[in-house]
Design a protein around this motif. Sequence first.
Motif, PDB file in Angstrom:
ATOM      1  N   ALA A 101       0.780  -1.135   0.093  1.00  0.00           N
ATOM      2  CA  ALA A 101      -0.017  -0.065   0.294  1.00  0.00           C
ATOM      3  C   ALA A 101       1.006   1.029  -0.032  1.00  0.00           C
ATOM      4  CB  ALA A 101      -1.006   0.078   1.207  1.00  0.00           C
ATOM      5  N   HIS A 104       0.402 -15.167  -4.481  1.00  0.00           N
ATOM      6  CA  HIS A 104      -0.404 -15.450  -5.567  1.00  0.00           C
ATOM      7  C   HIS A 104      -1.579 -14.507  -5.699  1.00  0.00           C
ATOM      8  CE1 HIS A 104       1.763 -19.094  -6.633  1.00  0.00           C
ATOM      9  NE2 HIS A 104       1.695 -19.221  -5.458  1.00  0.00           N
ATOM     10  N   ASP A 130      -4.404  -3.107   4.338  1.00  0.00           N
ATOM     11  CA  ASP A 130      -4.962  -3.953   5.181  1.00  0.00           C
ATOM     12  C   ASP A 130      -5.478  -3.108   6.473  1.00  0.00           C
ATOM     13  OD1 ASP A 130      -4.178  -5.935   3.923  1.00  0.00           O
ATOM     14  OD2 ASP A 130      -3.086  -7.015   5.045  1.00  0.00           O
ATOM     15  N   SER A 145       9.818   0.022   7.909  1.00  0.00           N
ATOM     16  CA  SER A 145      10.413  -1.084   8.501  1.00  0.00           C
ATOM     17  C   SER A 145       9.668  -2.392   8.913  1.00  0.00           C
ATOM     18  CB  SER A 145      10.722  -0.498   9.915  1.00  0.00           C
ATOM     19  OG  SER A 145       9.501  -0.252  10.817  1.00  0.00           O
ATOM     20  N   LEU A 163      -3.048  -8.274  -1.719  1.00  0.00           N
ATOM     21  CA  LEU A 163      -2.149  -7.452  -2.339  1.00  0.00           C
ATOM     22  C   LEU A 163      -2.669  -6.270  -3.706  1.00  0.00           C
ATOM     23  CD1 LEU A 163       0.743 -10.045  -2.761  1.00  0.00           C
ATOM     24  CD2 LEU A 163       0.810  -8.130  -1.145  1.00  0.00           C
ATOM     25  N   VAL A 181       8.764   4.954  12.365  1.00  0.00           N
ATOM     26  CA  VAL A 181       8.089   6.099  12.972  1.00  0.00           C
ATOM     27  C   VAL A 181       7.646   5.836  13.969  1.00  0.00           C
ATOM     28  CG1 VAL A 181       6.532   7.853  12.729  1.00  0.00           C
ATOM     29  CG2 VAL A 181       7.829   6.950  10.698  1.00  0.00           C
ATOM     30  N   ASN A 238       2.787 -10.608   4.449  1.00  0.00           N
ATOM     31  CA  ASN A 238       2.879 -11.955   3.874  1.00  0.00           C
ATOM     32  C   ASN A 238       4.130 -12.687   3.764  1.00  0.00           C
ATOM     33  OD1 ASN A 238       3.565 -10.170   2.253  1.00  0.00           O
ATOM     34  ND2 ASN A 238       3.013 -11.171   0.201  1.00  0.00           N
ATOM     35  N   ALA A 295       8.726  -6.432   8.015  1.00  0.00           N
ATOM     36  CA  ALA A 295       8.183  -7.207   7.111  1.00  0.00           C
ATOM     37  C   ALA A 295       7.066  -6.905   6.732  1.00  0.00           C
ATOM     38  CB  ALA A 295       8.558  -8.788   7.487  1.00  0.00           C
TER      39      ALA A 295
HETATM   40  C1  LIG Z   1       0.654 -15.515   5.361  1.00  0.00           C
HETATM   41  C2  LIG Z   1       0.040 -14.494   4.406  1.00  0.00           C
HETATM   42  C3  LIG Z   1       0.092 -14.747   3.193  1.00  0.00           C
HETATM   43  C4  LIG Z   1      -0.570 -13.832   2.140  1.00  0.00           C
HETATM   44  N1  LIG Z   1      -0.494 -14.116   0.884  1.00  0.00           N
HETATM   45  C5  LIG Z   1      -1.276 -13.170  -0.009  1.00  0.00           C
HETATM   46  C6  LIG Z   1      -1.055 -13.515  -1.365  1.00  0.00           C
HETATM   47  O1  LIG Z   1      -0.720 -14.634  -1.787  1.00  0.00           O
HETATM   48  N2  LIG Z   1      -1.898 -12.722  -2.326  1.00  0.00           N
HETATM   49  C7  LIG Z   1      -2.296 -11.516  -1.810  1.00  0.00           C
HETATM   50  O2  LIG Z   1      -3.056 -10.880  -2.764  1.00  0.00           O
HETATM   51  N3  LIG Z   1      -2.454 -11.219  -0.471  1.00  0.00           N
HETATM   52  C8  LIG Z   1      -1.747 -12.052   0.380  1.00  0.00           C
HETATM   53  N4  LIG Z   1      -1.723 -11.979   1.731  1.00  0.00           N
HETATM   54  C9  LIG Z   1      -2.319 -10.288   2.273  1.00  0.00           C
HETATM   55  C10 LIG Z   1      -1.363  -9.489   1.936  1.00  0.00           C
HETATM   56  O3  LIG Z   1      -0.095  -9.941   2.677  1.00  0.00           O
HETATM   57  C11 LIG Z   1      -1.705  -8.145   2.652  1.00  0.00           C
HETATM   58  O4  LIG Z   1      -3.097  -7.875   1.997  1.00  0.00           O
HETATM   59  C12 LIG Z   1      -0.780  -6.917   2.226  1.00  0.00           C
HETATM   60  O5  LIG Z   1       0.457  -7.292   2.629  1.00  0.00           O
HETATM   61  C13 LIG Z   1      -1.360  -5.497   2.912  1.00  0.00           C
HETATM   62  O6  LIG Z   1      -0.245  -4.914   2.503  1.00  0.00           O
HETATM   63  P1  LIG Z   1       0.144  -3.440   3.304  1.00  0.00           P
HETATM   64  O7  LIG Z   1       0.934  -2.468   2.738  1.00  0.00           O
HETATM   65  O8  LIG Z   1      -1.461  -2.829   3.795  1.00  0.00           O
HETATM   66  O9  LIG Z   1       0.520  -3.997   4.677  1.00  0.00           O
HETATM   67  P2  LIG Z   1       2.075  -4.746   5.047  1.00  0.00           P
HETATM   68  O10 LIG Z   1       2.130  -5.673   3.867  1.00  0.00           O
HETATM   69  O11 LIG Z   1       1.713  -5.123   6.450  1.00  0.00           O
HETATM   70  O12 LIG Z   1       3.004  -3.728   5.285  1.00  0.00           O
HETATM   71  C14 LIG Z   1       2.927  -2.476   6.156  1.00  0.00           C
HETATM   72  C15 LIG Z   1       4.320  -2.349   6.402  1.00  0.00           C
HETATM   73  O13 LIG Z   1       4.460  -1.176   7.324  1.00  0.00           O
HETATM   74  C16 LIG Z   1       5.448  -1.419   8.409  1.00  0.00           C
HETATM   75  N5  LIG Z   1       5.168  -0.452   9.655  1.00  0.00           N
HETATM   76  C17 LIG Z   1       4.224  -0.638  10.253  1.00  0.00           C
HETATM   77  N6  LIG Z   1       4.297   0.390  11.532  1.00  0.00           N
HETATM   78  C18 LIG Z   1       5.339   1.216  11.008  1.00  0.00           C
HETATM   79  C19 LIG Z   1       5.964   2.251  11.461  1.00  0.00           C
HETATM   80  N7  LIG Z   1       5.442   2.759  12.905  1.00  0.00           N
HETATM   81  N8  LIG Z   1       7.009   2.837  10.972  1.00  0.00           N
HETATM   82  C20 LIG Z   1       7.352   2.260   9.795  1.00  0.00           C
HETATM   83  N9  LIG Z   1       7.050   1.145   9.306  1.00  0.00           N
HETATM   84  C21 LIG Z   1       5.891   0.425   9.888  1.00  0.00           C
HETATM   85  C22 LIG Z   1       5.249  -2.920   8.720  1.00  0.00           C
HETATM   86  O14 LIG Z   1       6.447  -3.415   9.417  1.00  0.00           O
HETATM   87  C23 LIG Z   1       5.112  -3.411   7.216  1.00  0.00           C
HETATM   88  O15 LIG Z   1       6.154  -3.555   6.675  1.00  0.00           O
HETATM   89  C24 LIG Z   1      -1.366 -12.888   2.665  1.00  0.00           C
HETATM   90  C25 LIG Z   1      -1.232 -12.564   4.097  1.00  0.00           C
HETATM   91  C26 LIG Z   1      -0.813 -13.425   4.890  1.00  0.00           C
HETATM   92  C27 LIG Z   1      -0.919 -13.222   6.349  1.00  0.00           C
END
Ligand SMILES: Cc1cc2nc3c(=O)[nH]c(=O)nc-3n(C[C@H](O)[C@H](O)[C@H](O)COP(=O)(O)OP(=O)(O)OC[C@H]3O[C@@H](n4cnc5c(N)ncnc54)[C@H](O)[C@@H]3O)c2cc1C
Length: 299
Positions: free
Chosen positions: A14, A46, A267, A34, A275, A80, A39, A36
Motif C-alpha cells: 500500500a 499469488h 490492510d 520498517s 495485495l 516512525v 505475507n 516485514a
Molecule cells: C501468510 C499470508 C500470506 C498472504 N498471501 C497473499 C497472497 O498470496 N496474495 C495476496 O494478494 N495477499 C496475500 N496476503 C495478504 C497481503 O499480505 C496483505 O493484503 C498485504 O501485505 C497488505 O499490504 P499493506 O501494505 O497494507 O501491509 P503490510 O504488508 O503489512 O505492510 C505494512 C508495512 O508497514 C510497516 N510499518 C508498520 N508500522 C510502521 C511504523 N511505525 N514505521 C515504519 N513502518 C511501519 C510494517 O512493518 C510493514 O512492513 C497474505 C497474508 C498473509 C498473512
Amino acid sequence: MEKFEVIIIGGGTAGLSAALTLGRSRKRTLVCGSGAPRNQPSHQAHNFFTRDGISPTELLCIGQEQLAPYNSVQFRPETVVKACTKDNGFEVILENGTQLDARRLLLATGVIDELPAIAGLNELWGVSALHCPYCHGWEAQDQAIALYGKGQVGFDLCLLIKGWSNDLVLCTDGSADLTDEQRALIEKHNIPIREEKIVRFEGKDGHLDTIVFTDSQVLARTAIYLRAPQRQRSELPKLLGCEIENGFVKVNDFGQTSIPGVYAAGDMITPMQSLPYAAFSGTRAGAFLNHELLAEDFS
Ligand SMILES: Cc1cc2nc3c(=O)[nH]c(=O)nc-3n(C[C@H](O)[C@H](O)[C@H](O)COP(=O)(O)OP(=O)(O)OC[C@H]3O[C@@H](n4cnc5c(N)ncnc54)[C@H](O)[C@@H]3O)c2cc1C
C-alpha cells in the motif's frame, strides 16, 4: 527541520503504491518503512495480476526499485515512533530521534494476525496454516485439509474451502457452537466435525503432518485454514486520533481518515485484504492526497 509534502508511514504494497503515484505527481514524498510485510511467512504471493508466484520480498524490492527514477521520492528503512499535528501540518519522529515535518500523512502500517496460542502453529503460518484460499487454495487443492473455527466462522470455512478440496475436517477446538441447520449442512457434505481441544500441531519445515488432540487422538492433515483475529500493527492511528471501526481505520471513498490531512490505505482500513487491494487503496490515497495539495496551493 526537513520538510516533505507527504510522509508515508509503512513501506509495504500500500505504502509503495502510494509513493509511486505521489512521486509521479512531483510531490516531495518520504516513505518510512520498517519490518516485514504481512505475507512474509509465505514463500510466494499469488493472485496478483502479472506477479503470480513472486516472493513477497522480491515484490517489494521491485516496488522500491521502480521509485528510483523519481527524485521526488525518498525511502528510509526507519520506524516512525510518533506522529502528531503541528501548525498546519504534521510532525513525525523516527526511532533514531530524527524529527520531520509534513503537510500531509499517509498511514499504510498494516495489521497483525493474532494466531491462537496452540503449540506448533506459528511455525506453519503462511506455508501450511493458511488464511485465504484465493492466496493459497490452488497450491493446497485436493489435500487433506483441516478447518479451524467454531460457530459461523467454522461454517463459513466449510462452505468456502469446499471449492478446493473434498477432504475436509472441521476442528472446532472445543464446543462447535453450530446451529442445528449448520451442523446438518456440514454433515450433508461429509465434513466430519472434531470438537476435541487441540494440544499441538506437528510438522516439518512449515508443512503440517498431524493434529494432536487432548485425548492423544491424532488426525493426519497437510494444511489447515483459519481466520485469526487481527489488530492494528501500529499505535499511530490511535495516537493521531483517527476513528477506528471494528478494528479498522475508517476512511472515506478517497482514503481520507477522520483526521483532516491524514489518509490511510492497505490492510489497516478493511477486512478485504489482498495485495491488489492494498495497491489499489495506496494508489487511490496518493491521487486524492495530490489533488488536495494542488487544490490548497491553487486557492
Ligand atoms: C501468510 C499470508 C500470506 C498472504 N498471501 C497473499 C497472497 O498470496 N496474495 C495476496 O494478494 N495477499 C496475500 N496476503 C495478504 C497481503 O499480505 C496483505 O493484503 C498485504 O501485505 C497488505 O499490504 P499493506 O501494505 O497494507 O501491509 P503490510 O504488508 O503489512 O505492510 C505494512 C508495512 O508497514 C510497516 N510499518 C508498520 N508500522 C510502521 C511504523 N511505525 N514505521 C515504519 N513502518 C511501519 C510494517 O512493518 C510493514 O512492513 C497474505 C497474508 C498473509 C498473512
